[in-house]
Design a protein around this motif. Structure first.
Motif, PDB file in Angstrom:
ATOM      1  N   UNK A  65     -58.305  26.221 -24.043  1.00  0.00           N
ATOM      2  CA  UNK A  65     -58.955  25.486 -22.869  1.00  0.00           C
ATOM      3  C   UNK A  65     -59.346  24.642 -23.932  1.00  0.00           C
ATOM      4  N   UNK A  66     -60.333  25.510 -24.765  1.00  0.00           N
ATOM      5  CA  UNK A  66     -61.406  24.368 -25.523  1.00  0.00           C
ATOM      6  C   UNK A  66     -60.633  22.830 -26.183  1.00  0.00           C
ATOM      7  N   UNK A  67     -59.075  23.286 -26.251  1.00  0.00           N
ATOM      8  CA  UNK A  67     -58.199  22.000 -27.143  1.00  0.00           C
ATOM      9  C   UNK A  67     -57.987  21.584 -26.225  1.00  0.00           C
ATOM     10  N   UNK A  68     -57.868  21.273 -24.386  1.00  0.00           N
ATOM     11  CA  UNK A  68     -57.019  20.456 -23.841  1.00  0.00           C
ATOM     12  C   UNK A  68     -59.010  19.537 -23.766  1.00  0.00           C
ATOM     13  N   UNK A  69     -59.854  20.210 -23.704  1.00  0.00           N
ATOM     14  CA  UNK A  69     -61.429  19.694 -23.182  1.00  0.00           C
ATOM     15  C   UNK A  69     -61.553  18.887 -24.114  1.00  0.00           C
ATOM     16  N   UNK A  70     -61.245  19.110 -26.404  1.00  0.00           N
ATOM     17  CA  UNK A  70     -61.380  17.846 -27.149  1.00  0.00           C
ATOM     18  C   UNK A  70     -60.773  16.649 -26.979  1.00  0.00           C
ATOM     19  N   UNK A  71     -59.570  17.332 -27.014  1.00  0.00           N
ATOM     20  CA  UNK A  71     -58.516  16.295 -26.812  1.00  0.00           C
ATOM     21  C   UNK A  71     -58.871  15.616 -25.661  1.00  0.00           C
ATOM     22  N   UNK A  72     -59.220  15.546 -24.689  1.00  0.00           N
ATOM     23  CA  UNK A  72     -59.740  14.230 -23.495  1.00  0.00           C
ATOM     24  C   UNK A  72     -60.805  14.081 -24.354  1.00  0.00           C
ATOM     25  N   UNK A  73     -61.918  14.590 -23.973  1.00  0.00           N
ATOM     26  CA  UNK A  73     -63.327  14.128 -24.462  1.00  0.00           C
ATOM     27  C   UNK A  73     -63.197  12.967 -25.372  1.00  0.00           C
ATOM     28  N   UNK A  74     -63.046  13.545 -26.663  1.00  0.00           N
ATOM     29  CA  UNK A  74     -63.131  13.216 -27.557  1.00  0.00           C
ATOM     30  C   UNK A  74     -61.740  11.527 -28.093  1.00  0.00           C
ATOM     31  N   UNK A  75     -60.694  11.840 -26.940  1.00  0.00           N
ATOM     32  CA  UNK A  75     -59.483  10.442 -27.485  1.00  0.00           C
ATOM     33  C   UNK A  75     -59.691   9.306 -26.356  1.00  0.00           C
ATOM     34  N   UNK A  76     -61.042   9.694 -25.298  1.00  0.00           N
ATOM     35  CA  UNK A  76     -61.822   9.217 -24.020  1.00  0.00           C
ATOM     36  C   UNK A  76     -62.827   7.589 -25.240  1.00  0.00           C
ATOM     37  N   UNK A  77     -63.531   8.662 -26.231  1.00  0.00           N
ATOM     38  CA  UNK A  77     -64.555   8.793 -26.885  1.00  0.00           C
ATOM     39  C   UNK A  77     -64.036   7.406 -27.588  1.00  0.00           C
ATOM     40  N   UNK A  78     -63.211   8.041 -28.350  1.00  0.00           N
ATOM     41  CA  UNK A  78     -62.534   7.016 -29.612  1.00  0.00           C
ATOM     42  C   UNK A  78     -61.148   5.823 -29.474  1.00  0.00           C
ATOM     43  N   UNK A  79     -61.101   5.401 -27.955  1.00  0.00           N
ATOM     44  CA  UNK A  79     -60.825   4.807 -27.629  1.00  0.00           C
ATOM     45  C   UNK A  79     -61.659   4.205 -26.765  1.00  0.00           C
ATOM     46  N   UNK A  80     -62.921   3.913 -26.384  1.00  0.00           N
ATOM     47  CA  UNK A  80     -64.035   3.514 -25.890  1.00  0.00           C
ATOM     48  C   UNK A  80     -63.629   3.079 -24.942  1.00  0.00           C
ATOM     49  N   UNK A  81     -62.940   4.407 -23.937  1.00  0.00           N
ATOM     50  CA  UNK A  81     -62.978   5.157 -22.363  1.00  0.00           C
ATOM     51  C   UNK A  81     -64.290   5.251 -21.719  1.00  0.00           C
ATOM     52  N   UNK A  82     -64.938   5.324 -20.885  1.00  0.00           N
ATOM     53  CA  UNK A  82     -65.710   6.171 -20.071  1.00  0.00           C
ATOM     54  C   UNK A  82     -65.410   7.993 -20.209  1.00  0.00           C
ATOM     55  N   UNK A  83     -66.527   8.531 -20.311  1.00  0.00           N
ATOM     56  CA  UNK A  83     -66.732  10.499 -20.660  1.00  0.00           C
ATOM     57  C   UNK A  83     -67.084  10.295 -19.427  1.00  0.00           C
ATOM     58  N   UNK A  84     -65.463  10.611 -19.102  1.00  0.00           N
ATOM     59  CA  UNK A  84     -65.644  11.268 -17.621  1.00  0.00           C
ATOM     60  C   UNK A  84     -64.084  11.470 -17.096  1.00  0.00           C
ATOM     61  N   UNK A  85     -63.909  12.552 -16.741  1.00  0.00           N
ATOM     62  CA  UNK A  85     -62.386  12.907 -16.215  1.00  0.00           C
ATOM     63  C   UNK A  85     -61.801  12.567 -15.212  1.00  0.00           C
ATOM     64  N   UNK A  86     -60.479  11.766 -15.392  1.00  0.00           N
ATOM     65  CA  UNK A  86     -60.122  11.640 -13.901  1.00  0.00           C
ATOM     66  C   UNK A  86     -59.625  12.843 -12.682  1.00  0.00           C
ATOM     67  N   UNK A  87     -58.924  13.182 -11.822  1.00  0.00           N
ATOM     68  CA  UNK A  87     -58.084  14.084 -11.129  1.00  0.00           C
ATOM     69  C   UNK A  87     -57.424  14.902 -11.629  1.00  0.00           C
ATOM     70  N   UNK A  88     -56.075  14.337 -12.301  1.00  0.00           N
ATOM     71  CA  UNK A  88     -55.270  14.001 -12.370  1.00  0.00           C
ATOM     72  C   UNK A  88     -55.740  15.396 -14.148  1.00  0.00           C
ATOM     73  N   UNK A  89     -56.610  14.873 -14.921  1.00  0.00           N
ATOM     74  CA  UNK A  89     -57.289  15.337 -15.851  1.00  0.00           C
ATOM     75  C   UNK A  89     -57.933  16.585 -16.136  1.00  0.00           C
TER      76      UNK A  89
END
Length: 403
Positions: free
Chosen positions: A318-342
Motif C-alpha cells: 500500500x505505501x509503495x503504490x502511494x509513494x510510487x504515484x506521489x513521488x513520480x508525480x512530483x518529480x515529473x512536474x505534475x500536480x499532486x492529485x491522483x486521477x480516478x485510475x490511480x
C-alpha cells in the motif's frame, strides 16, 4: 579600434539543451527506471506465482516457487522501489548528484538481470547478480552523504547493508552452504523493510498531511518516535530470531499499540478528500493490524502467514503504490492529485490486502479463492500504474527541469 559588441539577435532556432537535460529522460533520476521495473515485476510475478501455486504452470526454478515468490517480492519489488526512492531522495536531501545516465542504467540492468537469471541462468549466477546491487547502491549513496556531511541519513545506509546480508544468507541457505532456514532470511528482510518504512513514514506522512491542511497542528514527541522505533525493532528482532512465543507476542502487541497511537497522532481523518494522501494513512493502518496478527499467531490463534501478508501486502504494498504515484508525480512536474485510475489502483491494493489477510482469517475454507482474487487485484493495481506512468517516466519533466 575596438568595436562595440552587437546586441544579441533573436533566433528562431530552439536554444540548445542544457547539459543537465542531455541523455535519456528515463535515466536522469533513480526513481524512473526502478519504479517502472518494480511495477512491472509486481503485475507479472504475482499472477505467475499464483498460476504455479494452482498447478496451471510449471516454473523451472532452482528453488521452490514459494521461496522464489517471497524473495522476488522482497528483494526484487520492495528493494527496487527502495533503491529508486533513495537514489532520488538523497539528491534532494544533499543537493548533490546521485547516479544517473550510464551508471544509473547499469544499476537498473543489474536489477533486471537478476530477475531474469532466476529462470535462465545457473543458481550461482542468479545469486551473484542479485547480491551485487544493494552493496553497490549503498556505497554510492554513502559517498554522497559523507560528501554532503549529511549524518542524519547515514543510518539508512546501514539498513541497506543489513538487507544485503539478509539476501546473502538467503542465497547461501538455498545453495546449502548455510544451515539456516531460508524463511528466516526472508523474515529478516521484511523486518528491515518495515524498519525503513517506520523511519521514512514517520518523516513524510505527517509532513505531507500538514502541508495540505492549513492550521493543522501535530505534536508528536521525539521521545515517542524513538521509543516506537526501538519497540518495533525489538519485536521484529525477537520474531526473526524465533524467541519464545510469549515474548514475541508481548513485544508485537506493544508495537501494535504504539503504531496505532502514531497513526492517530497523524490525524488521518483530515485526508479523506485527498486520495494521494489517504492511501498513505490507510496503508500505515495495516502496521498495527499486522503486529496484532503477529502477536495472535505467536499464541497459536492464527497462521503466521496472515500477519506476514498484512505487513507485506497492506503496509509495504500500500505505501509503495502511494509513494510510487506521489513521488513520480512530483518529480515529473505534475500536480499532486491522483486521477480516478490511480485512486482505483489504491483501492485495489487495499482490497487485495483484505482478501489475502482478513477473508482467510474469518473463513479459512475460502483461502484458495481469496488468494486468487487478491493476486488479480494486486496485478491490476500495478498494471494501472504501468499504463499511466510509463510515458511520464520516459519523458522530460513537464516544467523542463532536470530530474
Amino acid at each position: 579600434m575596438n568595436q562595440p559588441l552587437p546586441f544579441p539577435q533573436r533566433s528562431s532556432a530552439a536554444p540548445p539543451a542544457t547539459p543537465a537535460l542531455q541523455g535519456l529522460p528515463l535515466l536522469r533520476l533513480g526513481f524512473r527506471p526502478f519504479y517502472l521495473g518494480a511495477a512491472l515485476l509486481a503485475c507479472v510475478s504475482v499472477p505467475l506465482w499464483i498460476a504455479a501455486f494452482l498447478g496451471l504452470v510449471q516454473l523451472q526454478l532452482a528453488i521452490p516457487p514459494l521461496l522464489w515468490h517471497a524473495h522476488e517480492m522482497l528483494f526484487g519489488f520492495a528493494v527496487g522501489v527502495i533503491v529508486g526512492f533513495l537514489l532520488t531522495a538523497v539528491k534532494a536531501w544533499t543537493g548533490l548528484p546521485t547516479p544517473r545516465g550510464a551508471t544509473l542504467g547499469a544499476l537498473a540492468l543489474l536489477w533486471l538481470a537478476a530477475r531474469l537469471a532466476a529462470f535462465v541462468a545457473p543458481y550461482w549466477m542468479y545469486a551473484a547478480l542479485d547480491m551485487l546491487l544493494l552493496p553497490v547502491v549503498a556505497l554510492a549513496l554513502l559517498r554522497v552523504l559523507v560528501q554532503a556531511r549529511n549524518k542524519r541519513n547515514i543510518p539508512l545506509i546501514s539498513l541497506l547493508l543489513a538487507m544485503a546480508v539478509a539476501n546473502g544468507v538467503f542465497h547461501l541457505s538455498a545453495m546449502g552452504v548455510l544451515q539456516v532456514p531460508a524463511t528466516s532470511a526472508l523474515y529478516a528482510e521484511l523486518a528491515l523493510v518495515l524498519m525503513v518504512i517506520s523511519v521514512i513514514a514517520g518523516r513524510v506522512v505527517p509532513m505531507f498531511t500538514k502541508n495540505v491542511t492549513p492550521g493543522l497542528a501535530m505534536n508528536i514527541p521525539r521521545r515517542f518516535e524513538l521509543s516506537l522505533l526501538a519497540v518495533t525493532a525489538v519485536a521484529l528482532l525477537l520474531w526473526v530470531c524465533s524467541a519464545p512465543a510469549a515474548l514475541v507476542a508481548a513485544a508485537s502487541a506493544a508495537a501494535a499499540v504504539m503504531h496505532a497511537v502514531r497513526l492517530a497522532l497523524w490525524k488521518p481523518w483530515v485526508t479523506l478528500r485527498r486520495p494521494i494522501l489517504w492511501i498513505l494513512h490507510a496503508s500505515y493502518a495495516w502496521m498495527p493490524v499486522g503486529f496484532a496478527l503477529l502477536a495472535a499467531a505467536q499464541l497459536g490463534w492464527l497462521p503466521t502467514s496472515l500477519a506476514v501478508h498484512a505487513l507485506a501486502v497492506g503496509v509495504v504494498g500500500g505505501l509503495i503504490i502511494g509513494m510510487l504515484t506521489r513521488t513520480a508525480r512530483g518529480h515529473t512536474g505534475r500536480p499532486l492529485q491522483a486521477s480516478r485510475a490511480e485512486v482505483l489502483a489504491y483501492a485495489l491494493v487495499m482490497a487485495a490486502a483484505v482478501l489475502r489477510v482478513l477473508v482467510p482469517a474469518v473463513h479459512p475454507q475460502w483461502y484458495a479463492g481469496a488468494l486468487h482474487g487478491a493476486a488479480c487485484l494486486w496485478a491490476a493495481a500495478f498494471a494501472i500504474y504501468v499504463v499511466i506512468y510509463t510515458p511520464w517516466l520516459m519523458r522530460t519533466r513537464l516544467d523542463g527541469k532536470d530530474g
